[in-house]
Enzyme design. Structure first.
Site, short mmCIF file in Angstrom:
data_model
loop_
_atom_site.label_atom_id
_atom_site.label_comp_id
_atom_site.label_asym_id
_atom_site.label_seq_id
_atom_site.Cartn_x
_atom_site.Cartn_y
_atom_site.Cartn_z
N LYS A 73 -5.56 5.87 7.77
CA LYS A 73 -4.40 5.32 8.46
C LYS A 73 -3.95 6.22 9.60
O LYS A 73 -3.68 7.41 9.41
CB LYS A 73 -3.27 5.12 7.45
CG LYS A 73 -2.04 4.38 7.99
CD LYS A 73 -1.07 4.13 6.84
CE LYS A 73 0.18 3.37 7.26
NZ LYS A 73 1.07 3.12 6.10
N GLU B 221 -2.97 -1.59 0.17
CA GLU B 221 -2.83 -0.16 0.45
C GLU B 221 -2.46 0.57 -0.84
O GLU B 221 -1.66 0.09 -1.64
CB GLU B 221 -1.73 0.02 1.50
CG GLU B 221 -1.31 1.44 1.80
CD GLU B 221 -0.09 1.50 2.71
OE1 GLU B 221 0.08 2.50 3.41
OE2 GLU B 221 0.69 0.52 2.72
N CYS C 154 -1.51 -1.25 6.75
CA CYS C 154 -0.05 -1.43 6.79
C CYS C 154 0.54 -1.29 8.19
O CYS C 154 0.41 -2.17 9.01
CB CYS C 154 0.61 -0.47 5.81
SG CYS C 154 2.34 -0.91 5.43
#
Length: 607
Positions: free
Chosen positions: A127, A47, A185
């Protein structure tokens, strides 16, 4: 033949705020060269790989903040282009995370999948589950997580995609190219993210991450916790979710960490790993430095879980998962002795019941079946009917799954939608006391449901005509298109109501136009058609499409108090409630005797 591909995770150690972009790029290129020397076909980077993890800082200067983001096409941007050029040269696919600035000024935490085979980006993901806070913690020593300050929640969903060029031979018939999916993540902690990809048959999930080893303010743990213990717990949680969700979705997964001690003080865990579909770690990193891990993955190993242990099509019961998509925060069950609000509560024996004036009564559960695949129509119908329901009646919306058509505007749509809807309703039918088919037509699903079940069934057209005959002398129908006008006239004759019909008017628009055109335009056309029907002698009007349900008040206002306007959804729900209260059920002695036994004898099971 096995479908073996060689996958790699390019873990990256500490990247400091003062590190130049060129220095970080050199590290990334070195890892890519190492991957090439080991024969890797796909390399995952972490990330926000091109810079330090800047969301831990408060950055007030706008120009400085923008400098952390990638602008334009990352494959051609001078800051990032060398990575993609090298990947193309080495014939290696890469997935890499970065901070994205869009052309219209929006900011996202993003990753992409670049195919060296096609020389292009195959898929982009933004995300969804952003952790942390918008404002910093008051404690100056706290480890900040300000992703909510610098990024918008992702808007692309969890979309799986096919990847060409990885298999030495063309995919065997029926198998297709490998199916990949991406997350970033914090997404890996959310079962919903994995399940959405799992429902698309994903075979490899890619997840880059930056996870703090010690951040008590963020996690709510004690600030007195030993930092080493905190890091061990964070690493345990990371592996737990990667292994568990790889298993529950029968997929390989790769995770790549940004780790070490950024700026010498900010602890980020390692733990990059490649996990197989049984949840076993095939390989994991041993350091918190730059490190490449590689594993050969036979995608055929996904088949056992997908087809046996977790055969979703056979074993999932989506009717019980509604709370997952309709509720964000936690709603606890009522305390003992309290009267519950909202949806009915289930008793220990599975019977749906509700407390009304201190008396426990059985809840009548009606499945509102929208045979097309346009969910907003279902939602509008359910919302409109809710205020009219008695406390012991619950209406649950059902939208036919694809390949059901998005609108039903002819006989072909009718049959295709009925088949798709029926297959999906069969496994859940026993949970409901009655069925309302929310398509204004003599829809095939009505008779299919009546044949297969004893529960009462009615369509919104039939219900509206019964109500119209009760409330007036002549009725008119406001339909959508010119063809629907003809079809509804035929249906009126089929139902035996043609002697009481003043006419069917049409709005010269398709079903989906009711939503896509402006509300003012649609309302005006409907009201004009209603007035024309009243002029022809109609003292009752019915709305000839479930998509018109929210416009009933406007039509009532246009035609005046002396004319009654009927919505078929309302008429259908309350017709069924009445039939249920008098103990009615579908007769099975003649027309609606099920043909299931014959199908079983022919070994033809359609659902």
């Amino acid at each position: 033949m096995p479908r073996v591909i060689r996958l790699a995770a390019a873990q990256m150690g500490a990247t400091h705020r003062t590190d130049s972009r060129a220095k970080t790029m050199d590290r990334m290129l070195h890892l890519l060269d190492e991957a090439s020397s080991q024969g890797a076909q796909v390399v995952l980077y972490p990330e926000i790989a091109f810079t330090t993890f800047f969301p831990r800082y408060i950055i007030h200067d706008k120009d400085e903040l923008e400098s952390w983001f990638e602008h334009g096409d990352v494959t051609t941007n001078p800051n990032t282009k060398p990575l993609f050029d090298r990947a193309k040269e080495l014939h290696i696919d890469i997935s890499v995370g970065f901070a994205e600035a869009t052309d219209d000024g929006q900011h996202f935490n993003t990753c992409i999948y670049y195919s060296s085979h096609s020389g292009s980006i195959l898929s982009k993901y933004r995300k969804v589950h952003l952790p942390g806070t918008f404002e910093p913690f008051d404690d100056p020593d706290a480890v900040q997580q300000l992703e909510k300050r610098y990024f918008k929640p992702g808007d692309l969903g969890f979309t799986a995609f096919r990847v060409p060029g990885l298999e030495k031979d063309e995919p065997s018939a029926g198998r297709g190219q490998p199916i990949f999916g991406m997350m970033i993540c914090n997404d890996r902690r959310w079962a919903e993210a994995w399940r959405v990809l799992g429902l698309q048959g994903v075979e490899v999930v890619l997840c880059g991450f930056n996870t703090a080893g010690w951040a008590p303010h963020l996690w709510g743990s004690s600030p007195d916790q030993d930092p080493k213990e905190a890091e061990e717990t964070a690493l345990f949680h990371h592996k737990l979710v990667m292994q568990a969700h790889s298993y529950t979705n029968a997929t390989f997964s790769i995770s790549a960490a940004r780790c070490g001690y950024d700026d010498g003080i900010f602890s980020l865990i390692g733990g990059s790993c490649i996990v197989d579909p049984e949840g076993k770690i095939l390989v994991e990193s041993k350091t918190i430095e730059d490190e490449l891990i590689v594993a050969d993955c036979d995608l055929d190993l996904c088949k056992q879980g997908k087809e046996k242990t977790f055969a979703f099509g056979k074993h999932r019961r989506v009717e019980h998962y509604k709370r997952i998509t309709e509720q964000a925060g936690v709603i606890e069950p009522p305390m003992l002795g309290e009267v519950p609000d909202g949806p009915s509560q289930s008793s220990a024996n599975g019977t749906s019941a509700q407390t009304v004036n201190g008396v426990k009564r059985k809840t009548i559960r009606i499945l509102l079946c929208n045979p097309n695949s346009t969910k907003f129509m279902t939602d509008n119908c359910v919302e409109m009917v809710k205020p009219t329901l008695p406390p012991d009646v619950e209406v649950v919306g059902f939208t036919a799954p694809r390949p059901a058509p998005t609108a039903i505007e002819g006989s072909f749509d009718n049959v295709m939608s009925a088949a798709a809807a029926m297959r999906a309703i069969m496994p859940i039918a026993s949970d409901f006391d009655a069925f309302l088919v929310a398509c204004y037509s003599d829809h095939a699903l009505i008779r299919m449901l009546r044949e297969e079940f004893k529960q009462p069934v009615i369509g919104i057209m039939e219900a509206s005509l019964f109500a119209a005959r009760t409330l007036g002398g002549r009725f008119g129908i406001i339909s959508t298109s010119a063809r629907s006008k003809v079809m509804l006239e035929d249906s009126v004759r089929h139902y035996g109501f043609d002697a009481f019909c003043a006419g069917v008017g049409h709005c010269n628009m398709g079903v989906l136009d009711l939503e896509s055109r402006g509300p003012d335009e649609v309302t005006k056309v409907m009201c004009d058609v209603g007035k024309e029907l009243v002029a022809k002698g109609a003292d009752v009007l019915t709305l000839g499409c479930a998509g018109m349900t929210m416009l009933k008040p406007a039509v009532e206002k246009a035609v005046g108090d002396s004319v009654t306007v009927i919505d078929g959804v309302l008429a259908g729900v309350h017709h069924l409630v009445g039939v249920m209260r008098m103990g009615g059920k579908t007769a099975k002695a003649g027309m609606y005797n099920s043909s299931e036994a014959g199908r079983v004898a022919r070994e033809q099971k359609w659902y």
